[in-house]
Design a protein around this motif. Structure first.
Motif, PDB file in Angstrom:
ATOM      1  N   UNK A 100       1.590  11.769 -22.983  1.00 51.24           N
ATOM      2  CA  UNK A 100       2.362  10.622 -22.500  1.00 51.24           C
ATOM      3  C   UNK A 100       1.439   9.457 -22.171  1.00 51.24           C
ATOM      4  N   UNK A 101       1.835   8.239 -22.507  1.00 53.49           N
ATOM      5  CA  UNK A 101       1.045   7.057 -22.168  1.00 53.49           C
ATOM      6  C   UNK A 101       1.243   6.682 -20.695  1.00 53.49           C
ATOM      7  N   UNK A 102       0.373   5.840 -20.162  1.00 57.06           N
ATOM      8  CA  UNK A 102       0.521   5.333 -18.794  1.00 57.06           C
ATOM      9  C   UNK A 102       1.589   4.257 -18.771  1.00 57.06           C
ATOM     10  N   UNK A 103       2.615   4.462 -17.955  1.00 52.44           N
ATOM     11  CA  UNK A 103       3.703   3.507 -17.805  1.00 52.44           C
ATOM     12  C   UNK A 103       4.093   3.433 -16.339  1.00 52.44           C
ATOM     13  N   UNK A 104       4.726   2.340 -15.944  1.00 50.55           N
ATOM     14  CA  UNK A 104       5.164   2.206 -14.569  1.00 50.55           C
ATOM     15  C   UNK A 104       6.352   3.108 -14.307  1.00 50.55           C
ATOM     16  N   UNK A 105       6.586   3.398 -13.015  1.00 53.23           N
ATOM     17  CA  UNK A 105       7.676   4.286 -12.632  1.00 53.23           C
ATOM     18  C   UNK A 105       9.020   3.710 -13.078  1.00 53.23           C
ATOM     19  N   UNK A 149       7.604   9.120 -12.714  1.00 48.71           N
ATOM     20  CA  UNK A 149       7.615   9.228 -11.258  1.00 48.71           C
ATOM     21  C   UNK A 149       6.442   8.456 -10.674  1.00 48.71           C
ATOM     22  N   UNK A 150       6.697   7.679  -9.610  1.00 51.81           N
ATOM     23  CA  UNK A 150       5.645   6.971  -8.881  1.00 51.81           C
ATOM     24  C   UNK A 150       5.017   7.948  -7.895  1.00 51.81           C
ATOM     25  N   UNK A 151       3.754   8.280  -8.121  1.00 52.90           N
ATOM     26  CA  UNK A 151       3.106   9.290  -7.291  1.00 52.90           C
ATOM     27  C   UNK A 151       1.648   8.917  -7.046  1.00 52.90           C
ATOM     28  N   UNK A 160       3.514   3.143  -0.291  1.00 60.75           N
ATOM     29  CA  UNK A 160       3.292   2.491  -1.581  1.00 60.75           C
ATOM     30  C   UNK A 160       4.647   2.313  -2.256  1.00 60.75           C
ATOM     31  N   UNK A 161       4.994   1.064  -2.556  1.00 65.16           N
ATOM     32  CA  UNK A 161       6.317   0.743  -3.083  1.00 65.16           C
ATOM     33  C   UNK A 161       6.204   0.027  -4.415  1.00 65.16           C
ATOM     34  N   UNK A 162       7.051   0.426  -5.360  1.00 69.54           N
ATOM     35  CA  UNK A 162       7.246  -0.313  -6.607  1.00 69.54           C
ATOM     36  C   UNK A 162       8.670  -0.838  -6.543  1.00 69.54           C
ATOM     37  N   UNK A 163       8.805  -2.149  -6.307  1.00 71.45           N
ATOM     38  CA  UNK A 163      10.123  -2.670  -5.976  1.00 71.45           C
ATOM     39  C   UNK A 163      10.541  -2.089  -4.635  1.00 71.45           C
ATOM     40  N   UNK A 214       1.108  -6.686 -10.651  1.00 75.65           N
ATOM     41  CA  UNK A 214       0.804  -6.465  -9.228  1.00 75.65           C
ATOM     42  C   UNK A 214       1.869  -7.043  -8.305  1.00 75.65           C
ATOM     43  N   UNK A 215       2.634  -8.023  -8.765  1.00 75.34           N
ATOM     44  CA  UNK A 215       3.662  -8.619  -7.915  1.00 75.34           C
ATOM     45  C   UNK A 215       4.778  -7.624  -7.593  1.00 75.34           C
ATOM     46  N   UNK A 216       4.886  -6.548  -8.376  1.00 71.77           N
ATOM     47  CA  UNK A 216       5.920  -5.544  -8.143  1.00 71.77           C
ATOM     48  C   UNK A 216       5.501  -4.486  -7.130  1.00 71.77           C
ATOM     49  N   UNK A 217       4.216  -4.460  -6.808  1.00 72.39           N
ATOM     50  CA  UNK A 217       3.683  -3.414  -5.933  1.00 72.39           C
ATOM     51  C   UNK A 217       3.466  -3.930  -4.518  1.00 72.39           C
ATOM     52  N   UNK A 218       3.796  -3.115  -3.530  1.00 69.48           N
ATOM     53  CA  UNK A 218       3.507  -3.406  -2.134  1.00 69.48           C
ATOM     54  C   UNK A 218       2.939  -2.156  -1.481  1.00 69.48           C
TER      55      UNK A 218
END
Length: 464
Positions: free
Chosen positions: A26-31, A53-55, A231-234, A83-87
């Motif tokens: 699997x390639x690297x993709x966002x959650x 899954x965001x982990x 750690x939040x994505x959205x 990066x604007x999607x991450x907090x």
């Protein structure tokens, strides 16, 4: 035979295929949900949705200064290259600002969330008016805004605020080393930042009837504490299975500072075993600034603090700075100060970032040890010895001769030629030289006319 495998927009590289199964990396993709497309020669394509899954699975050292400034690197899956999607949240009083990111890792820097507090005038007459709240507690780095307005439509009261030495002093007793709002007004506001712990007494003007509006601001240091990292994505929070480690690197500097300060023996902070990730804001990982000195001495009437000009060298004494120049960064306000030498207890730097040196305001000095974080200040007599104020300095004028009719473009070079607010005032022979452009290092103006050939005195005034 399988001809194409992809998830989202990225290829999934095949490791095995048969009539009944296919395996791919699997390639690297966002959650989130992505479409898996499998194409087979002569048979068309099949598709289905798969969820990433965001982990968080690895982390760098998660301890640092109570003042922030510590770099943290987290690794895992399902992050984002946007990066604007991450907090990264750290309780209610800190955050970790994301600086770099990919689908598999992020780097952030801890920062305190500062607060601006308000103090207002209350009451209905000169006999009852007062500041509210009269006693206020704030944290180092916070600011306070005094805001005043007319207590009634016909009120003639004028307000202001100044720092005084004791809770019974008036503004008339102030020695000028503390904050002062200037000319009294019927309505207005005034803001002060408080970078060092301590007690600050303040007073307003003496009103008719002898009433003096007094109060105090108590500045406290952030406590050492362990705060949960979220750690939040959205609005989706990561899960945490931290088993590996990440390394924070600084180009050309090894090692970075991750050990506690020498001689600090406070116990480690405890955290619950609840499957979450925690960051330790710890006194033993917080550098300390205890004294400041400049290579030259300047004494401008009406200014307190450590007076400096562009090009001066500063010596900062304290602890926890590291032993290499690359391990520490220094800034004065928005201007960097180039570190020339460093030890664990002393740093010397040059104020050579002339473009960002602003005059006439008390500027905070920020010392950051990489990767402990930002130093606290414990300077005795902070108002007179712990604050830096840039004094304007002229190094050259050009041309030195001009027309009797005026309008010769005069170029003034130097440092600290720009204040934080108003433009500088330039006089030639006591007459206004009309300012055309302003920067911290250069001012240009058009000379006034003269009735006769003369040698004229030149003056430049910044921020009074």
């Amino acid at each position: 035979m399988t001809s194409c495998r992809q998830i989202g927009s990225e290829l999934c590289y095949t490791t095995h295929w048969s009539n009944i199964s296919v395996s791919c990396l699997t390639p690297a993709l966002s959650a989130g949900t992505h479409t898996l497309v499998l194409s087979a020669d002569g048979f068309g394509a099949a598709a289905r949705e798969v969820e990433y899954v965001l982990q968080v699975t690895s982390a760098s050292a998660t301890q640092g200064s109570v003042k922030g400034g510590t770099l943290v690197r987290l690794g895992g899956t399902g992050f984002s290259s946007d990066c604007s999607r991450l907090k990264v949240k750290l309780g209610q009083v800190y955050e970790c600002e994301v600086l770099q990111c990919s689908d598999e890792a992020l780097t952030c820097i801890t920062r305190p969330i500062t607060t601006n507090h308000r103090i207002v005038n209350v009451g209905t007459s000169s006999e009852t008016v007062s500041w509210y709240p009269r006693v206020l507690e704030v944290v180092e780095g916070d600011s306070v805004t005094w805001q005043w307005s007319k207590v009634s439509e016909n009120s003639q009261l004028q307000y202001g605020v100044c720092e005084v030495a004791s809770p019974v002093d008036n503004c008339e007793d102030a020695d000028g080393s503390g904050f002062f709002s200037g000319t009294q007004t019927a309505a207005g506001s005034f803001t002060v930042a408080f970078p060092q712990q301590g007690i600050h007494y303040y007073a307003g003007p003496t009103l008719p009837g002898g009433v003096v509006m007094r109060g105090q601001v108590n500045v406290v240091r952030p406590p050492h504490q362990a705060l949960r990292m979220a750690v939040l994505l959205g609005d989706k929070e990561a899960t945490y299975q931290v088993a590996g480690s990440q390394v924070v690197n600084m180009s050309g500097c090894d090692p970075i500072l991750e050990m506690p300060l020498d001689g600090c023996d406070l116990p480690d902070l405890t955290t619950p075993e609840n499957g979450y990730l925690y960051f330790h804001f710890h006194t033993c990982h917080t550098p300390v600034v205890s004294a400041l000195a400049s290579s030259t001495t300047h004494t401008v009437k009406g200014l307190s603090g450590l007076q400096v000009v562009g090009g001066d060298s500063l010596t900062i004494t304290g602890s926890g700075f590291g032993d290499l120049a690359c391990q520490v960064e220094v800034s004065v306000g928005e201007a960097s100060c180039s570190v020339t030498s460093a030890s664990d207890t002393s740093v010397t730097c040059d104020l050579d970032n002339l473009d960002n040196l602003r005059s006439g305001a008390y500027l905070p000095i920020t010392v950051k040890a990489i990767n402990r974080g930002i130093a606290v200040t414990d300077i005795a007599g902070y108002s007179s010895e712990g604050r830096v104020v840039v004094v304007p300095q002229v190094s050259s004028l050009s041309p030195l001769e001009g027309s009797l009719g005026g309008s010769t473009l005069l170029t003034i070079s130097g440092s600290g030629l720009q204040g934080l607010v108003a433009s500088p005032v330039v006089l030639v022979g006591g007459q206004t030289c009309v300012v055309q452009s302003v920067s911290s290092t250069t001012v240009t103006c058009l000379t006034p006319p003269s009735t006769s050939a003369t040698v004229a005195t030149f003056t430049l005034t910044v921020a009074g």
